[in-house]
Design a protein around this motif. Structure first.
Motif, PDB file in Angstrom:
ATOM      1  N   GLU A 253      16.377  67.049-112.098  1.00  0.00           N
ATOM      2  CA  GLU A 253      15.121  67.266-113.141  1.00  0.00           C
ATOM      3  C   GLU A 253      14.094  68.332-112.752  1.00  0.00           C
ATOM      4  O   GLU A 253      13.763  69.142-113.935  1.00  0.00           O
ATOM      5  CB  GLU A 253      14.397  66.124-113.383  1.00  0.00           C
ATOM      6  CG  GLU A 253      13.120  65.791-114.381  1.00  0.00           C
ATOM      7  CD  GLU A 253      14.015  65.747-116.164  1.00  0.00           C
ATOM      8  OE1 GLU A 253      12.923  66.847-116.596  1.00  0.00           O
ATOM      9  OE2 GLU A 253      15.007  65.611-115.669  1.00  0.00           O
ATOM     10  N   THR A 254      13.595  68.566-111.821  1.00  0.00           N
ATOM     11  CA  THR A 254      12.817  70.098-110.884  1.00  0.00           C
ATOM     12  C   THR A 254      12.795  70.378-112.021  1.00  0.00           C
ATOM     13  O   THR A 254      11.962  71.749-112.448  1.00  0.00           O
ATOM     14  CB  THR A 254      12.434  69.071-109.609  1.00  0.00           C
ATOM     15  OG1 THR A 254      12.055  68.404-109.008  1.00  0.00           O
ATOM     16  CG2 THR A 254      11.484  70.709-109.193  1.00  0.00           C
ATOM     17  N   GLY A 255      14.289  71.064-111.511  1.00  0.00           N
ATOM     18  CA  GLY A 255      15.071  72.199-111.982  1.00  0.00           C
ATOM     19  C   GLY A 255      15.181  72.165-113.894  1.00  0.00           C
ATOM     20  O   GLY A 255      14.450  73.644-113.986  1.00  0.00           O
ATOM     21  N   ASN A 256      15.190  71.661-114.446  1.00  0.00           N
ATOM     22  CA  ASN A 256      15.568  71.624-115.711  1.00  0.00           C
ATOM     23  C   ASN A 256      12.982  72.487-116.102  1.00  0.00           C
ATOM     24  O   ASN A 256      13.499  72.494-117.037  1.00  0.00           O
ATOM     25  CB  ASN A 256      15.709  70.424-116.645  1.00  0.00           C
ATOM     26  CG  ASN A 256      17.155  70.172-115.719  1.00  0.00           C
ATOM     27  OD1 ASN A 256      18.193  71.061-116.336  1.00  0.00           O
ATOM     28  ND2 ASN A 256      17.404  68.324-116.543  1.00  0.00           N
ATOM     29  N   ILE A 257      12.362  71.080-115.102  1.00  0.00           N
ATOM     30  CA  ILE A 257      11.572  71.593-115.947  1.00  0.00           C
ATOM     31  C   ILE A 257      10.577  73.316-115.072  1.00  0.00           C
ATOM     32  O   ILE A 257      10.505  73.574-115.777  1.00  0.00           O
ATOM     33  CB  ILE A 257      10.412  70.282-114.956  1.00  0.00           C
ATOM     34  CG1 ILE A 257      10.789  68.791-115.006  1.00  0.00           C
ATOM     35  CG2 ILE A 257       8.596  71.059-115.032  1.00  0.00           C
ATOM     36  CD1 ILE A 257       9.832  68.225-114.728  1.00  0.00           C
ATOM     37  N   VAL A 258      11.277  74.351-114.329  1.00  0.00           N
ATOM     38  CA  VAL A 258      10.973  74.890-113.687  1.00  0.00           C
ATOM     39  C   VAL A 258      11.468  76.202-114.779  1.00  0.00           C
ATOM     40  O   VAL A 258      11.588  76.718-115.811  1.00  0.00           O
ATOM     41  CB  VAL A 258      11.990  75.424-112.016  1.00  0.00           C
ATOM     42  CG1 VAL A 258      12.140  76.927-112.449  1.00  0.00           C
ATOM     43  CG2 VAL A 258      10.510  74.502-111.410  1.00  0.00           C
ATOM     44  N   GLY A 259      13.270  75.410-115.964  1.00  0.00           N
ATOM     45  CA  GLY A 259      13.713  76.138-116.833  1.00  0.00           C
ATOM     46  C   GLY A 259      13.013  76.590-117.636  1.00  0.00           C
ATOM     47  O   GLY A 259      13.046  77.383-118.421  1.00  0.00           O
TER      48      GLY A 259
ATOM     49  N   LEU B 168       9.889  75.671-117.873  1.00  0.00           N
ATOM     50  CA  LEU B 168       8.383  76.719-117.969  1.00  0.00           C
ATOM     51  C   LEU B 168       8.569  78.738-118.143  1.00  0.00           C
ATOM     52  O   LEU B 168       8.433  78.783-118.375  1.00  0.00           O
ATOM     53  CB  LEU B 168       7.638  75.957-116.409  1.00  0.00           C
ATOM     54  CG  LEU B 168       6.965  75.000-116.780  1.00  0.00           C
ATOM     55  CD1 LEU B 168       6.817  74.835-115.090  1.00  0.00           C
ATOM     56  CD2 LEU B 168       5.843  75.062-117.630  1.00  0.00           C
ATOM     57  N   ALA B 169       9.695  78.631-117.733  1.00  0.00           N
ATOM     58  CA  ALA B 169      10.892  80.035-117.024  1.00  0.00           C
ATOM     59  C   ALA B 169      10.536  80.385-119.101  1.00  0.00           C
ATOM     60  O   ALA B 169      10.251  81.658-119.555  1.00  0.00           O
ATOM     61  CB  ALA B 169      11.706  80.225-116.651  1.00  0.00           C
ATOM     62  N   CYS B 170      11.532  79.517-119.844  1.00  0.00           N
ATOM     63  CA  CYS B 170      11.196  80.174-121.338  1.00  0.00           C
ATOM     64  C   CYS B 170      10.009  80.187-121.825  1.00  0.00           C
ATOM     65  O   CYS B 170       9.982  81.227-122.554  1.00  0.00           O
ATOM     66  CB  CYS B 170      12.689  78.807-121.700  1.00  0.00           C
ATOM     67  SG  CYS B 170      14.386  78.632-121.201  1.00  0.00           S
ATOM     68  N   GLN B 171       9.211  79.230-121.476  1.00  0.00           N
ATOM     69  CA  GLN B 171       7.813  79.827-121.603  1.00  0.00           C
ATOM     70  C   GLN B 171       7.358  81.023-121.548  1.00  0.00           C
ATOM     71  O   GLN B 171       6.923  82.259-122.184  1.00  0.00           O
ATOM     72  CB  GLN B 171       6.843  78.684-122.008  1.00  0.00           C
ATOM     73  CG  GLN B 171       7.264  76.992-122.289  1.00  0.00           C
ATOM     74  CD  GLN B 171       6.492  76.301-121.449  1.00  0.00           C
ATOM     75  OE1 GLN B 171       5.924  76.153-120.567  1.00  0.00           O
ATOM     76  NE2 GLN B 171       6.584  74.856-122.500  1.00  0.00           N
ATOM     77  N   LEU B 172       7.400  80.773-120.331  1.00  0.00           N
ATOM     78  CA  LEU B 172       7.216  82.224-119.043  1.00  0.00           C
ATOM     79  C   LEU B 172       7.619  83.538-120.314  1.00  0.00           C
ATOM     80  O   LEU B 172       6.487  84.732-120.148  1.00  0.00           O
ATOM     81  CB  LEU B 172       7.012  82.490-118.406  1.00  0.00           C
ATOM     82  CG  LEU B 172       5.758  81.582-117.226  1.00  0.00           C
ATOM     83  CD1 LEU B 172       6.318  81.651-115.650  1.00  0.00           C
ATOM     84  CD2 LEU B 172       4.313  81.968-117.877  1.00  0.00           C
ATOM     85  N   PHE B 173       8.995  83.870-120.581  1.00  0.00           N
ATOM     86  CA  PHE B 173       9.647  84.813-120.987  1.00  0.00           C
ATOM     87  C   PHE B 173      10.221  84.648-122.029  1.00  0.00           C
ATOM     88  O   PHE B 173      11.811  84.406-122.084  1.00  0.00           O
ATOM     89  CB  PHE B 173      10.596  85.347-120.147  1.00  0.00           C
ATOM     90  CG  PHE B 173       9.956  85.638-118.429  1.00  0.00           C
ATOM     91  CD1 PHE B 173       9.443  86.980-118.460  1.00  0.00           C
ATOM     92  CD2 PHE B 173       9.681  84.748-117.523  1.00  0.00           C
ATOM     93  CE1 PHE B 173       8.954  87.230-116.895  1.00  0.00           C
ATOM     94  CE2 PHE B 173       9.554  84.107-116.094  1.00  0.00           C
ATOM     95  CZ  PHE B 173       8.760  85.970-115.640  1.00  0.00           C
ATOM     96  N   PRO B 174       9.779  84.450-124.065  1.00  0.00           N
ATOM     97  CA  PRO B 174       9.940  84.083-124.581  1.00  0.00           C
ATOM     98  C   PRO B 174      11.052  84.797-125.126  1.00  0.00           C
ATOM     99  O   PRO B 174      12.059  84.448-126.176  1.00  0.00           O
ATOM    100  CB  PRO B 174       8.959  83.973-125.500  1.00  0.00           C
ATOM    101  CG  PRO B 174       7.936  84.685-124.646  1.00  0.00           C
ATOM    102  CD  PRO B 174       7.894  84.937-123.387  1.00  0.00           C
ATOM    103  N   GLU B 175      11.267  86.162-124.967  1.00  0.00           N
ATOM    104  CA  GLU B 175      12.241  87.114-125.416  1.00  0.00           C
ATOM    105  C   GLU B 175      13.741  87.228-123.717  1.00  0.00           C
ATOM    106  O   GLU B 175      14.487  88.073-124.376  1.00  0.00           O
ATOM    107  CB  GLU B 175      11.373  88.697-124.822  1.00  0.00           C
ATOM    108  CG  GLU B 175      10.555  88.808-125.543  1.00  0.00           C
ATOM    109  CD  GLU B 175      10.757  88.625-127.762  1.00  0.00           C
ATOM    110  OE1 GLU B 175      11.228  88.674-128.173  1.00  0.00           O
ATOM    111  OE2 GLU B 175       9.868  87.725-128.476  1.00  0.00           O
ATOM    112  N   GLY B 176      13.330  86.280-123.200  1.00  0.00           N
ATOM    113  CA  GLY B 176      14.128  85.915-122.189  1.00  0.00           C
ATOM    114  C   GLY B 176      15.372  85.648-123.632  1.00  0.00           C
ATOM    115  O   GLY B 176      15.946  85.211-124.010  1.00  0.00           O
TER     116      GLY B 176
END
Length: 64
Positions: free
Chosen positions: A40-46, A48-56
């Motif tokens: 679940e922590t990994g899902n949360i980090v993922g 957040l990463a999508c929010q930080l890098f929306p063009e990813g």
């Protein structure tokens, strides 16, 4: 025998784990509460990463 990248990596890290995954699935146990919390922590980090890098580009994960 066909191996995905994840199964190949599993075999490099632990040949016994690969053998169990391919031939004795019934002896593998489901994840415990601690492992589920880590997932679940990994899902949360993922997320957040999508929010930080929306063009990813998200790479979907599938099990084989």
């Amino acid at each position: 025998m066909n191996l995905s990248k994840s199964l190949y990596t599993k075999g490099i890290q632990c040949p016994k784990a690969l053998w169990l995954k391919k031939y004795k699935k019934e002896v593998l146990t489901p994840p415990d509460e601690q492992a589920l919390a880590i997932f679940e922590t990994g899902n949360i980090v993922g997320a957040l990463a999508c929010q930080l890098f929306p063009e990813g580009r998200e790479v979907p994960y599938t099990t084989n």
